[in-house]
Design a protein around this motif. Sequence first.
Motif, PDB file in Angstrom:
ATOM      1  N   PRO A   1      -7.040  -8.878   4.684  1.00 47.76           N
ATOM      2  CA  PRO A   1      -8.033  -6.739   4.917  1.00 47.76           C
ATOM      3  C   PRO A   1      -7.480  -7.022   6.249  1.00 47.76           C
ATOM      4  O   PRO A   1      -7.970  -7.213   7.554  1.00 47.76           O
TER       5      PRO A   1
ATOM      6  N   SER B   1      -3.683 -13.872   3.176  1.00 51.64           N
ATOM      7  CA  SER B   1      -3.880 -12.620   2.878  1.00 51.64           C
ATOM      8  C   SER B   1      -5.093 -11.965   3.265  1.00 51.64           C
ATOM      9  O   SER B   1      -6.176 -12.366   3.396  1.00 51.64           O
TER      10      SER B   1
ATOM     11  N   ASP C   1      -3.157  -5.098   3.524  1.00 55.62           N
ATOM     12  CA  ASP C   1      -3.157  -6.447   2.945  1.00 55.62           C
ATOM     13  C   ASP C   1      -2.633  -7.477   3.773  1.00 55.62           C
ATOM     14  O   ASP C   1      -1.322  -7.181   3.678  1.00 55.62           O
TER      15      ASP C   1
ATOM     16  N   THR D   1       0.498  -0.923  -0.457  1.00 51.70           N
ATOM     17  CA  THR D   1       0.143   0.305   0.118  1.00 51.70           C
ATOM     18  C   THR D   1       0.777   1.552   0.005  1.00 51.70           C
ATOM     19  O   THR D   1       2.116   1.429   0.495  1.00 51.70           O
TER      20      THR D   1
END
Length: 916
Positions: free
Chosen positions: A846, A844, A851, A799
């Motif tokens: 969120p 994986s 993530d 990110t």
Amino acid sequence: MRLAVLAFAALAIPGAAQSWRNYESATTRSVAVSADGLRLYALNTPDNRLAVYTLADPARPVLLREIQVGLEPVALAERTPSEVWVVNAVSDSISVVDVARGIVIDTIRTGDEPGAVVFANGRAFVSVSTSREVRVFGAITRQQVGTVAIFGDEPRYLLASADGTSVWVAVQLSGNKTTIVPESLAPPPPPPTNPNLPAPPRTGLIVDSDDPAWKPILNVNLPDHDVVEIDPVSMTVRRVYSGVGAVLFGMAQRPGSAELWVANTHARNLVRFEPQLRGHSIDSRVTRIGIGGGPITPIDLNPGIDYATLPNDPAVAIALSQPTDIVWNAAGTRGFVAAFGTDRIGVIDAAGAVLARIEVGNATGAQADPRNKRGPRALALHPSAALLYVHNRLANGIAVIDTVAQAKIAEVGAIFDPTPAIARQGRGFLYDAKLSGNGTMACAACHIDARLDGVSWDLGDRGGVMGTASGRGGIGTFAMHPMKGPMVTQTLQGLRGLQPFHWRGDRARLQDFNPAFASLLGKQQLAAADMDDFVAFLETIEFPANPHQRLDRTYSTQPVGTSAQEGFVFFTSTPFNGALRCVDCHSISTGTNGLIIPGSVLQEPQDFKVPQLRNLYKRTGRKPQPLGRTAGFAMLHDGSIDSVFNLLSMPVFGTLSTNATNKTKLMNFVEAFDTGTAPAVGHQRTVTQANAGSQAVLDDLQLLEAQAAAGNCALIAKGELDGRRIGLRFDVGVQRYASDRAGLGPFTRADLLTAATQGRAVLTMLGVPPGSETRIGLDRDLDGTKDGDEGLEPYGASTPGCAGALMLSANSTPDLGNAQFALVCERATPSSNGVLLLGFAATSFPFLGIDILVDVAQGAALPMPADANGVGVRSLSIPARSSLQGANVFVQAVFPSACGPQGLAASQGLRFTIGL
Ligand SMILES: [Ca+2]
Ligand SMILES: [Ca+2]
Ligand SMILES: [Ca+2]
């Protein structure tokens, strides 16, 4: 021309299997702390890399990354926090390094054997040793904007004044104003003290060129330009300082004063005969220069040593030999001097008095341990902490010194060093002054960095005995008088196969130099096994390419009539005096057939071995010029002849002696003599989006590929392709570039140029010694696993942080026992506290807008603080436990970020597989 190419291509083959070549380059400014105090830069010369360390904990540098540069980097300078310039001695270039990207973004050609670079007035100043000049480049444009001629041999170390108004150049082989009275003019030598000796041969005499008794007769003017002060604005010489020393190394300004201090050695070559020079051939000094024309004061670093006492262990225990660098603390009250020869740092006061000595090696006091010698060579002080960083050239690492406690507190070795055991084990014997009777001199006291010191020495012995010598293969028997007279110091490069040794050929094997440890260094001979290892090391040293050859290894055909190529033809095919051709004695490829030629044939008082001709281009300083001469010694055994041209004017050369055209072409050839290394070795070109389409780039690539096909070099490339670092090796048979990662490539030249044109690639092409291309291009540690397949794979997506996407990488390969392994996260929020997630499986899910890619169920979240540059580092030493082999580890970094979705930003995942 064709003939020359074929001859040398064939000769290049015997060493083809070697993956490592030793040019024993002389490093200068090889360590530096960044202006912001956050980074330590150091060179890993044998592996052709710039190492970047974080000083988040200044007492414990942690490697962030290494960046491959040109061949044999010797100096560096930081231009901006993200850009470092590295000077490459064998590549004759500067690598402009983008530190964050971890690649070279441009390569600047400098001329032969650049020594150092400094910045002043928005320009880069680069010393170019062979051509005796400083070249000036725009720091941003990287275009050459000027040249400053330096009147002296081997200008190397550079220093920019603190206020930026001066650039100082130290002329390394400036000499000491001594020169030679030729045999024909010199008074007869004194009688031998050994009554059994016959009368000595007539020899030359070393004198001070200013000696009034000789000045009018010799008419040799040696201005002795030691330190040259350049005005960085006008790019002209403002002032010259002389009388500083014979061999000059590092320099430093003393804060709060108008003083420039120079580490140097003084050559006592006016003293005649070996017994008088025993244990005392040089003085190790620092010289204080009053900037702007004040007094110049040499200060002995070993005052009070009783040179008459040998051996002298108490002296060995404190000697500071061969100082190579100096730095002053900010107050200007304490100076630190690197004693390269004795593995210690001398602490001096503002008057130059030695206050203390700090040991950097394990062999302290009078002990010697040449096999583990550190070789402290260059120094950098931390801007605020009381810490000194020492770059150890031989150990190839950094020692951290606490300047208050005056003790070594840490040592960090280069993460990888390809130097084979043969070179590591024997190297210390050349440089270790603790092998001398009083610690003041090593073999390298005269053989500076295995090369020359630019002067002659009279190492004869009036009390010695007659010896005998034979040419190679035992041809002939010649009587050798021990009072041999003055001889020019010979280089230790390229000795393999050159026997017999010395100007007269009076040493049959390199092992026969062992007695010099007693007779000249004043201690005792080495154990036979040590001497063998020393010899094995000496035989690894090679010459870099001759800069007067063309890049394709041919000789110049200009100027027509006297060109080097015509000289080559004459040398190899034209009898010059009766039936003899030059090549009959000076055989191709080294320049010597190893035979000893009787003095009666040479028209000289002694018999001499046919000398090798590979470094004459480095000994041209006696040619008279308007200012005088840069060296007091040049050609022939005693250095009495100015130039090859004048050498060929001697009557022994018959009709040639009066033929200026033939003498000129022979001089041009001999000064371009092939050294055994082709000019394409080291040649570099960085291909970028801006230049990929240019003819110049195409020409360079074609040249390098053709030279690889001819066996003169091999070709590799390093850089970035599609956002990832890459290594490439050009395979001549298929004309393709193999990559260092499975499933990627091979590429054609056109593929690579297209990728560069599209902005997907920045690649630096580099000619390397044949046989080293796999190591340098594809598989650094030659373990069969290519560099890109060493078990580090990014996965998932990052990110964005505020400065762009966070990037997690490793500083080295995850090998068992890699104690220096660390993970590095870039572009984090400066000075924030992040975490490193570590686990044994990927996931994986969120979480708060990011993530999470690592299953931390059986893992851990480790603190990972970011420094003021937004770089977080987490050391993760990998134990040498075989059960760990093959284990997969998954890591990801998470940092607070004002720009992240919920105040957080995460890096991509990184999987590493622990390997051997
Ligand atoms: Ca060169
Ligand atoms: Ca000098
Ligand atoms: Ca490998």
